[in-house]
Design an enzyme around this catalytic site. Structure first.
Site, PDB file in Angstrom:
ATOM      1  N   ILE A 168       0.838  -1.194   0.000  1.00  0.00           N
ATOM      2  CA  ILE A 168       0.000   0.000   0.000  1.00  0.00           C
ATOM      3  C   ILE A 168       0.878   1.250   0.000  1.00  0.00           C
ATOM      4  O   ILE A 168       0.488   2.282  -0.563  1.00  0.00           O
ATOM      5  CB  ILE A 168      -0.980  -0.005   1.192  1.00  0.00           C
ATOM      6  CG1 ILE A 168      -2.089   1.039   0.992  1.00  0.00           C
ATOM      7  CG2 ILE A 168      -0.271   0.231   2.509  1.00  0.00           C
ATOM      8  CD1 ILE A 168      -3.052   0.713  -0.105  1.00  0.00           C
ATOM      9  N   TYR A 169       2.065   1.170   0.591  1.00  0.00           N
ATOM     10  CA  TYR A 169       2.999   2.299   0.524  1.00  0.00           C
ATOM     11  C   TYR A 169       3.323   2.636  -0.926  1.00  0.00           C
ATOM     12  O   TYR A 169       3.193   3.782  -1.370  1.00  0.00           O
ATOM     13  CB  TYR A 169       4.280   1.959   1.293  1.00  0.00           C
ATOM     14  CG  TYR A 169       5.434   2.896   1.010  1.00  0.00           C
ATOM     15  CD1 TYR A 169       5.376   4.227   1.392  1.00  0.00           C
ATOM     16  CD2 TYR A 169       6.587   2.446   0.359  1.00  0.00           C
ATOM     17  CE1 TYR A 169       6.432   5.098   1.113  1.00  0.00           C
ATOM     18  CE2 TYR A 169       7.645   3.298   0.091  1.00  0.00           C
ATOM     19  CZ  TYR A 169       7.556   4.623   0.478  1.00  0.00           C
ATOM     20  OH  TYR A 169       8.600   5.474   0.202  1.00  0.00           O
TER      21      TYR A 169
END
Length: 337
Positions: free
Chosen positions: A152-153
């Protein structure tokens, strides 16, 4: 005198960039949330050093606080905005993904809105080599697709690139996204490998080595990185009149004053060689805890930095053993060990 608003000036990279720009006579306003993702004392010490320069002022608030961000930006009236602040860390994104949405997407949108309203002459924003995700063709080059983020980063950083492109197109806002490759050096983040390895070796505690050490990284020394950013400030992209005007190898958008640039050392270093350099500098072997690959991690990163050199005449060059030496020297002095 050029006025630069930098988000994340209490952070590792933002601190080094602000220090460089102040030394060159720029006026710098820092905006930082002092989040407790890691030791806030380290962040406060960085800011204290910057505040010794009369050209530096700062606002302490979160990027999501749009009212405070806008007030600070409107009062400072920057010529350039460099957006570095973000919720960082690949592994932490597995534990607290919402923090990445709030900071890296909502916060980035707020920064872009400020840049649009103030009509800055150049908006520069940090992305990451993690956006290359599952890409296997190396060295990574900016003109390749990067549509397979693994965390998700990385996904939030890819989203920031897409948002940046749309604003550049809609508002003719010159925008440069730079993709970092494993940045290290003095005043680094405690959650990063070099910091953890150095601490573990000095303390005599085991260090975790993922994928049994079969990993490669393009380690980029922080002073090389911020020199690249500094030079890119003066290389604002211009919307091309036709796609034929875009030079080969340039990531310049055909429909916007927008470009993506790698900033990396262009050198794929074996993780075990990096660890051995730390051991040699400290003069003590590590207690090695070999582990499986961490979820979302990639076995290798490697930058093609030709575009950076074409645009600025510069490419990062610090040999990793020299950079490790600088870090260990700083670490021993800072912590008194």
């Amino acid at each position: 005198m050029t006025r630069v608003l930098i988000t994340g000036t209490a952070g590792f990279i933002g601190f080094h960039l602000a220090k460089l720009l102040l030394a060159e006579g720029f006026r710098v306003h820092g905006f930082d949330g002092m989040s407790d993702y890691y030791d806030v004392t380290l962040k406060e010490r960085r800011h204290q050093m910057l505040l010794q320069n009369e050209g530096f002022t700062a606002t302490i608030a979160q990027l999501e606080d749009n009212e405070t961000l806008w007030r600070a930006a409107e009062e400072f009236q920057p010529d350039v905005i460099v957006h570095l602040a973000a919720q960082a860390g690949v592994r932490y994104s597995l534990e607290n993904p919402r923090a990445y949405i709030d900071s890296n997407i909502v916060g980035t949108f707020n920064v872009m809105e400020a840049a649009r309203k103030l009509k800055v002459r150049h908006l520069l924003m940090a992305s990451t080599s993690s956006v290359y995700g599952a890409n296997e063709v190396m060295p990574f080059i900016e003109t390749e697709k990067a549509d397979t983020p693994l965390t998700i980063y990385a996904a939030t950083k890819k989203a920031a690139e897409a948002m940046g492109h749309s604003y550049a197109h809609l508002w003719n806002l010159p925008t440069t996204m730079f993709r970092f490759f494993t940045v290290y050096g003095p005043w680094g983040r405690p959650d990063m490998a070099l910091f953890k390895f150095t601490k573990g070796i000095l303390d005599g505690t085991p260090i975790d080595i993922y994928n049994h050490g079969d990993m490669f990284r393009d380690f980029t020394y922080v002073e090389d990185l911020v020199r690249g950013i500094r030079l890119l400030i003066d290389a604002a992209p211009v919307r091309p009149e036709t796609p034929a005007d875009i030079p080969a190898g340039d990531s310049l958008s055909p429909v916007a004053p927008y470009r993506v640039v790698n900033i990396g050392n262009s050198d794929k270093v074996r993780l075990m060689d990096f660890i051995e350099a730390i051991e040699a500098e400290i003069g003590k072997p590590a207690i090695r805890n070999y582990m499986e690959m961490q979820k979302g991690d990639v076995p290798a990163t490697w930058a093609n930095a030709d575009l950076l050199q074409t645009l600025t005449g510069y490419r990062p060059h610090t040999e990793f053993r020299d950079g490790v030496r600088q870090f260990v020297t700083w670490y021993r002095a800072y912590y008194g060990v």
